[in-house]
Design an enzyme around this catalytic site. Structure first.
Site, PDB file in Angstrom:
ATOM      1  N   HIS A  60      85.604  47.265  -9.822  1.00  0.00           N
ATOM      2  CA  HIS A  60      86.420  47.798  -8.742  1.00  0.00           C
ATOM      3  C   HIS A  60      87.625  48.614  -9.187  1.00  0.00           C
ATOM      4  O   HIS A  60      88.368  49.120  -8.346  1.00  0.00           O
ATOM      5  CB  HIS A  60      86.890  46.651  -7.839  1.00  0.00           C
ATOM      6  CG  HIS A  60      85.812  46.083  -6.982  1.00  0.00           C
ATOM      7  ND1 HIS A  60      84.820  45.246  -7.482  1.00  0.00           N
ATOM      8  CD2 HIS A  60      85.548  46.218  -5.660  1.00  0.00           C
ATOM      9  CE1 HIS A  60      84.015  44.896  -6.495  1.00  0.00           C
ATOM     10  NE2 HIS A  60      84.422  45.465  -5.391  1.00  0.00           N
ATOM     11  N   SER A  76      79.885  45.998  -6.553  1.00  0.00           N
ATOM     12  CA  SER A  76      80.442  45.121  -5.529  1.00  0.00           C
ATOM     13  C   SER A  76      79.301  44.297  -4.919  1.00  0.00           C
ATOM     14  O   SER A  76      78.478  43.761  -5.660  1.00  0.00           O
ATOM     15  CB  SER A  76      81.204  45.940  -4.481  1.00  0.00           C
ATOM     16  OG  SER A  76      81.984  45.102  -3.649  1.00  0.00           O
ATOM     17  N   GLU A  99      82.487  41.093 -13.324  1.00  0.00           N
ATOM     18  CA  GLU A  99      83.788  41.576 -12.879  1.00  0.00           C
ATOM     19  C   GLU A  99      84.268  40.769 -11.682  1.00  0.00           C
ATOM     20  O   GLU A  99      83.477  40.260 -10.886  1.00  0.00           O
ATOM     21  CB  GLU A  99      83.745  43.074 -12.550  1.00  0.00           C
ATOM     22  CG  GLU A  99      82.756  43.469 -11.486  1.00  0.00           C
ATOM     23  CD  GLU A  99      83.418  43.966 -10.213  1.00  0.00           C
ATOM     24  OE1 GLU A  99      84.661  43.973 -10.132  1.00  0.00           O
ATOM     25  OE2 GLU A  99      82.671  44.334  -9.293  1.00  0.00           O
TER      26      GLU A  99
END
Length: 340
Positions: free
Chosen positions: A310, A111, A243
């Site tokens: 995630h 993240s 991502e």
């Protein structure tokens, strides 16, 4: 030449700091439970002040966050750093990091933590580990995919680590779930896929992270891929792992266009995309449309729905390491070498 941290061994110290988001009081138990799991496995834990606070989308002021991170990066008694999780605005501390004083030590996360991982590898050539977050390590057992992070952090330079795609992944998040036997509820079959639906193999140096955050490093001193490639990779090809956390299909497409037009894919040999719950269609345009267009314009092999990001569990991808990634029949495997 890429520099790798020394292998993390039992008895050494792991520092916990929050360069992005800290942990609200009602979730402090997640940190304590994770701390216990590492201590049970023979590691010492030091927890910084920033871990316990959260205000205006960050754990603390940018100065406090940067100072605590700098102290851990420069402390030879701390052998690895693991933030509790990601967040939103880590980018504002990057100009305050003392890059030239940073000692090679493993930093692990994803993240917004990938903003730090990406920038640190870019600026210093120190390898960083894109993988699980601290709070996802609070169970007595770690699932087979996630647990590979420890194989990576405990490996010597030059070592080779083999990882395979997960059997199942978690379809919904819940921090209230009791972690038995794992933190994750692995309830849905994993299937790695490729554009054009054919077997794929790609080789090169790994580089990537969360697209939502690292895209904002384009055009800054912390996202100069061309200089990094020439300085540290000696013009070896790059395998990108990316991502999407929250972007719609069209925002995802615009981001890929920006990366491509900024030259990020100039030396690429392939791109791997993680699973995502994001990517909502816009006017009939989907993320798969974006991937097809990327494949057409770059002529690169593209993998998607991989164990990155995630939607857990996650494999551990080391920024700077050399990897061979293969996909066939819905299964993926990565052989990763900590090659200088």
């Amino acid at each position: 030449m890429i520099r790798y941290p020394n292998a993390l061994v039992q008895g050494q110290t792991i520092g916990l700091t929050a360069p992005s988001s800290g942990v609200n009081p009602q979730l402090h138990h997640l940190v304590h439970e994770s701390q216990k799991q590492f201590e049970n496995r023979g590691y010492n834990i030091i927890i910084g002040e920033t871990v316990w606070t959260q205000h205006k989308a960050a754990s603390a002021t940018k100065v406090k966050r940067a100072n605590e991170l700098n102290a851990m990066l420069q402390n030879s008694e701390i052998h690895a750093i693991i933030p509790p999780w990601g967040g939103e605005i880590l980018q504002e501390i990057l100009p305050l990091i003392e890059w030239e004083k940073a000692q090679p030590k493993w930093i692990l996360g994803y993240s917004d933590t990938s903003t730090l991982l990406f920038a640190l590898t870019m600026k210093t050539g120190i390898a960083t580990a894109h993988g699980t977050n601290l709070v996802d390590l609070r169970s007595d057992e770690w699932d087979p995919t996630t647990s590979k992070f420890l194989d990576v952090l405990s490996a010597e330079g030059g070592a080779t680590i083999h990882q395979t795609s997960s059997v199942n992944y978690q379809s919904e998040w819940s921090h209230d779930r009791q972690p038995k036997p794992y933190v994750f509820n692995l309830d849905t079959e994993t299937k790695w896929e490729t554009v054009y639906n054919r077997p794929v193999e790609m080789k090169g140096r790994l580089l990537g992270g969360c697209m939502d955050t690292i895209r904002h490093l384009i055009g800054t001193p912390f996202g100069d891929v061309k200089t990094f490639q020439e300085t540290y990779l000696m013009n070896e090809p790059i395998v990108w792992f990316l991502e999407n956390c929250e972007m719609s299909a069209t925002d995802f497409h615009r981001t890929l266009l920006q990366m491509q037009q900024a030259g990020w894919f100039e030396y690429a040999s392939g791109i791997v995309f993680g699973r995502t719950e994001a990517g909502q269609e816009v006017g009939g345009f989907s993320t798969f449309d974006a991937l097809e267009r990327l494949a057409e314009t770059t002529n690169l092999p593209i993998i998607y729905n991989a164990d990155i990001g995630h939607v857990p569990p996650q494999m551990t991808f080391v920024n700077g390491a050399y990897a061979t990634i293969k996909v066939s029949g819905g299964k993926g495997e990565m052989t990763m070498t900590l090659k200088k």
